[in-house]
Every structure is written in C-alpha cells, then in structure tokens.
Motif scaffolding. Structure first.
Motif, PDB file in Angstrom:
ATOM      1  N   GLY A  50      -5.045  10.397  21.965  1.00 40.14           N
ATOM      2  CA  GLY A  50      -5.646  11.014  20.775  1.00 40.14           C
ATOM      3  C   GLY A  50      -5.904  12.499  21.007  1.00 40.14           C
ATOM      4  O   GLY A  50      -5.692  13.332  20.124  1.00 40.14           O
ATOM      5  N   PHE A  51      -6.343  12.828  22.217  1.00 38.59           N
ATOM      6  CA  PHE A  51      -6.598  14.217  22.589  1.00 38.59           C
ATOM      7  C   PHE A  51      -5.335  15.053  22.373  1.00 38.59           C
ATOM      8  O   PHE A  51      -5.383  16.146  21.792  1.00 38.59           O
ATOM      9  CB  PHE A  51      -7.031  14.238  24.063  1.00 38.59           C
ATOM     10  N   GLU A  52      -4.190  14.519  22.810  1.00 40.52           N
ATOM     11  CA  GLU A  52      -2.910  15.239  22.622  1.00 40.52           C
ATOM     12  C   GLU A  52      -2.520  15.294  21.147  1.00 40.52           C
ATOM     13  O   GLU A  52      -2.107  16.331  20.639  1.00 40.52           O
ATOM     14  CB  GLU A  52      -1.787  14.516  23.385  1.00 40.52           C
ATOM     15  N   ALA A  53      -2.663  14.157  20.467  1.00 43.47           N
ATOM     16  CA  ALA A  53      -2.167  14.075  19.090  1.00 43.47           C
ATOM     17  C   ALA A  53      -2.988  14.937  18.129  1.00 43.47           C
ATOM     18  O   ALA A  53      -2.504  15.310  17.060  1.00 43.47           O
ATOM     19  CB  ALA A  53      -2.177  12.617  18.631  1.00 43.47           C
ATOM     20  N   LEU A  54      -4.237  15.243  18.523  1.00 44.65           N
ATOM     21  CA  LEU A  54      -5.104  16.018  17.621  1.00 44.65           C
ATOM     22  C   LEU A  54      -5.134  17.499  17.982  1.00 44.65           C
ATOM     23  O   LEU A  54      -5.991  18.242  17.502  1.00 44.65           O
ATOM     24  CB  LEU A  54      -6.520  15.430  17.631  1.00 44.65           C
ATOM     25  N   ARG A  55      -4.192  17.919  18.798  1.00 44.09           N
ATOM     26  CA  ARG A  55      -4.100  19.311  19.222  1.00 44.09           C
ATOM     27  C   ARG A  55      -4.023  20.301  18.053  1.00 44.09           C
ATOM     28  O   ARG A  55      -4.434  21.443  18.168  1.00 44.09           O
ATOM     29  CB  ARG A  55      -2.798  19.459  20.012  1.00 44.09           C
ATOM     30  N   LEU A 137      -4.105   8.869  11.413  1.00 45.03           N
ATOM     31  CA  LEU A 137      -3.595   8.395  12.710  1.00 45.03           C
ATOM     32  C   LEU A 137      -3.372   6.898  12.611  1.00 45.03           C
ATOM     33  O   LEU A 137      -4.341   6.138  12.493  1.00 45.03           O
ATOM     34  CB  LEU A 137      -4.601   8.646  13.839  1.00 45.03           C
ATOM     35  N   VAL A 138      -2.132   6.467  12.620  1.00 41.01           N
ATOM     36  CA  VAL A 138      -1.813   5.034  12.598  1.00 41.01           C
ATOM     37  C   VAL A 138      -1.704   4.567  14.050  1.00 41.01           C
ATOM     38  O   VAL A 138      -1.024   5.208  14.865  1.00 41.01           O
ATOM     39  CB  VAL A 138      -0.481   4.789  11.847  1.00 41.01           C
ATOM     40  N   LEU A 139      -2.408   3.475  14.351  1.00 42.25           N
ATOM     41  CA  LEU A 139      -2.517   3.028  15.746  1.00 42.25           C
ATOM     42  C   LEU A 139      -1.906   1.646  15.935  1.00 42.25           C
ATOM     43  O   LEU A 139      -2.209   0.719  15.161  1.00 42.25           O
ATOM     44  CB  LEU A 139      -3.996   2.949  16.156  1.00 42.25           C
ATOM     45  N   ASP A 140      -1.082   1.513  16.945  1.00 41.48           N
ATOM     46  CA  ASP A 140      -0.592   0.198  17.371  1.00 41.48           C
ATOM     47  C   ASP A 140      -0.084   0.372  18.796  1.00 41.48           C
ATOM     48  O   ASP A 140       0.759   1.232  19.033  1.00 41.48           O
ATOM     49  CB  ASP A 140       0.553  -0.287  16.459  1.00 41.48           C
ATOM     50  N   ILE A 164       0.886  12.141   8.454  1.00 42.00           N
ATOM     51  CA  ILE A 164       0.731  10.895   9.219  1.00 42.00           C
ATOM     52  C   ILE A 164       1.239  11.085  10.649  1.00 42.00           C
ATOM     53  O   ILE A 164       2.308  11.663  10.875  1.00 42.00           O
ATOM     54  CB  ILE A 164       1.515   9.752   8.530  1.00 42.00           C
ATOM     55  N   LYS A 165       0.428  10.590  11.590  1.00 42.48           N
ATOM     56  CA  LYS A 165       0.841  10.550  13.001  1.00 42.48           C
ATOM     57  C   LYS A 165       0.755   9.103  13.446  1.00 42.48           C
ATOM     58  O   LYS A 165      -0.192   8.403  13.082  1.00 42.48           O
ATOM     59  CB  LYS A 165      -0.110  11.394  13.857  1.00 42.48           C
ATOM     60  N   PHE A 166       1.716   8.685  14.257  1.00 50.10           N
ATOM     61  CA  PHE A 166       1.721   7.309  14.762  1.00 50.10           C
ATOM     62  C   PHE A 166       1.543   7.348  16.271  1.00 50.10           C
ATOM     63  O   PHE A 166       2.257   8.072  16.966  1.00 50.10           O
ATOM     64  CB  PHE A 166       3.042   6.619  14.399  1.00 50.10           C
ATOM     65  N   LEU A 167       0.575   6.574  16.766  1.00 53.97           N
ATOM     66  CA  LEU A 167       0.311   6.530  18.213  1.00 53.97           C
ATOM     67  C   LEU A 167       0.588   5.132  18.741  1.00 53.97           C
ATOM     68  O   LEU A 167      -0.002   4.154  18.250  1.00 53.97           O
ATOM     69  CB  LEU A 167      -1.168   6.845  18.505  1.00 53.97           C
TER      70      LEU A 167
END
Ligand code: PRP
Ligand code: URA
Length: 218
Positions: A50-55, A137-140, A164-167
């Motif tokens: 999440g830290f990376e994706a929310l840069r 943030l879509v999480l799976d 949309i970001k998918f993690l």
C-alpha cells in the motif's frame, strides 16, 4: 529499485522487488505457516505494498503551528480513498491499508470461482459513494486466471469508478495479462510474479487457497 515493469516502462504493471516483501511472501507460501501467522503476514505485506501504491496521493499545504513558528506543511488532500476487498481473501489485506489511511471508506465485492470452469460469479457488491471521486484500491492476494479481478473492476467502473489500482500479493502471468488487457488504465501492483497456473487454475508455486488459509476453513 522497489518495483519493475514487465511489458515496458508505461505498462501500468508494477512488480514489487523490495526484499521485505519477498521475504514475507516466502513465509506465506510455507505449508507450515499457520492461520495466525498467515493473517499477520498478509496484513504486513499489504502495508508495504500500500505504501508503494499510494506514492502518487495528492498533497495540499495546510497551516500548522509548531512550537517554533507557524508554517505551511503538506497533508494528503481530501479524504477520497476507497478500499474494495474482493471477498473473501481480500479482507485479509484491509487492515494493512487502513493502517496507512485510517479514514478510507471500505466497499466489498463478493466473487467466487466456479470449481469446474474457474470463471468468477458475483454474489455481492456495495461501494462507498461518491465512488467516481475516489481513488479506489481493489485488494485480493491472488491473481490467478484474472477473472475475479477483471470482473470486479468492470463492476466498479459500471458504478462510476475511475481511478482504480489493483493490489495482489501473488500473480500468475495469465492473470496479469487478462487484467491488463481488459483494463489497461488500471495500475496493477504485484508482490511476486509466479511461474504459471496448474490444471486446476491454482498458481504455481503459489500458496494454496488464500481464503482457506486466512480463515482456517480447510
Ligand atoms: C480466490 C482469490 C481470488 C480468486 C483468484 O478466491 O481470492 O478472488 O480466487 O482467482 P482468479 O484470478 O482465477 O479469478 P475464491 O474464488 O477461491 O473465493 P474465496 O476467496 O471466497 O475463497
Ligand atoms: N485462488 C487462490 O486462493 N489460490 C490460487 O492459487 C488460485 C486462486
């Protein structure tokens, strides 16, 4: 470098290379890792990813009085983040992201894979409003054939979702390809890219059934 792209520098697919993420994923894979430790690892990896994706979260300067003087200093702008776990296994990543952004709103999408066709079936969808204004943030943890993630993101877009970001923690090449081709605008963050799917559409080497390992149902 904490990430690499696989289809080229502009491909929107970000494979994590951070050693802590890799170490924790290796622990997750171990068949001897029990439910309690498995849950903690999923949460910790979600924090790191999440830290990376929310840069790229936007910032705005606000006034703060320090013990020394008054200054303008950056805060995350607005409160427009939505987290959307795909049930069930995505639930395990939620607390990791709310550790980073406690004010995020949380939606849920229910999808299960047909055991024979491996195609996803939706059984629940509830998203925070106004979804169109939020970074989502879509999480799976698992991206296998990519069907569940692709259909979940289609649902979110049908309801107005835009950014949309998918993690996912572990992905198969087949899943990344399907999701990226269906939704090239979606940023895909992958903890580790695995080798392939087996005949049951399980990721190899993978970690088994993520939902069962998080919830202790097998
Ligand atoms: C798992 C996983 C993903 C999906 C990935 O869920 O959590 O949602 O499979 O597979 P795909 O990329 O081929 O669609 P599952 O359907 O087993 O449901 P569960 O989380 O309720 O166990
Ligand atoms: N879902 C899982 O939980 N694991 C896999 O390997 C594939 C789909």
């Amino acid at each position: 470098m904490a990430m690499q792209n696989i289809y080229g520098p502009e491909d929107n697919v970000f494979i994590q290379t951070h050693p802590l993420i890799q170490h924790k994923i290796s622990m997750l894979r171990d068949i001897n890792t029990g439910t309690n430790e498995f849950r903690k690892l999923i949460e910790e990896i979600a924090v790191l990813m999440g830290f990376e994706a929310l840069r790229d979260l936007p910032l705005e300067d606000r006034e703060v009085v320090t013990p020394i003087e008054t200054c303008m200093t950056p805060f995350v702008a607005g409160k427009k983040l939505a987290i959307v776990p795909i049930l069930r296994a995505g639930l395990g990543m939620v607390s990791g992201i709310t550790t980073l952004v406690p004010t995020a709103k949380i939606g849920h999408i229910g999808m299960y894979r047909d055991e024979v066709t491996h195609e996803p079936h939706e059984y629940y969808c509830k998203l925070p409003k106004p979804i169109e204004l939020r970074t989502i943030l879509v999480l799976d943890p698992m991206l296998a054939t990519g069907g569940s993630a692709t259909d979940s993101i289609t649902l979110i877009k049908e309801r107005g979702g835009k950014k949309i970001k998918f993690l996912c923690i572990i992905a198969a090449p087949e899943g990344i390809k399907r999701l990226h081709e269906a939704h090239p605008d979606v940023q895909i963050y992958v903890g580790h890219l695995d080798r392939e799917l087996n005949e049951n559409a399980y990721i190899c080497p993978g970690l088994g059934d993520a939902g069962d390992r998080i919830f202790g149902t097998k």
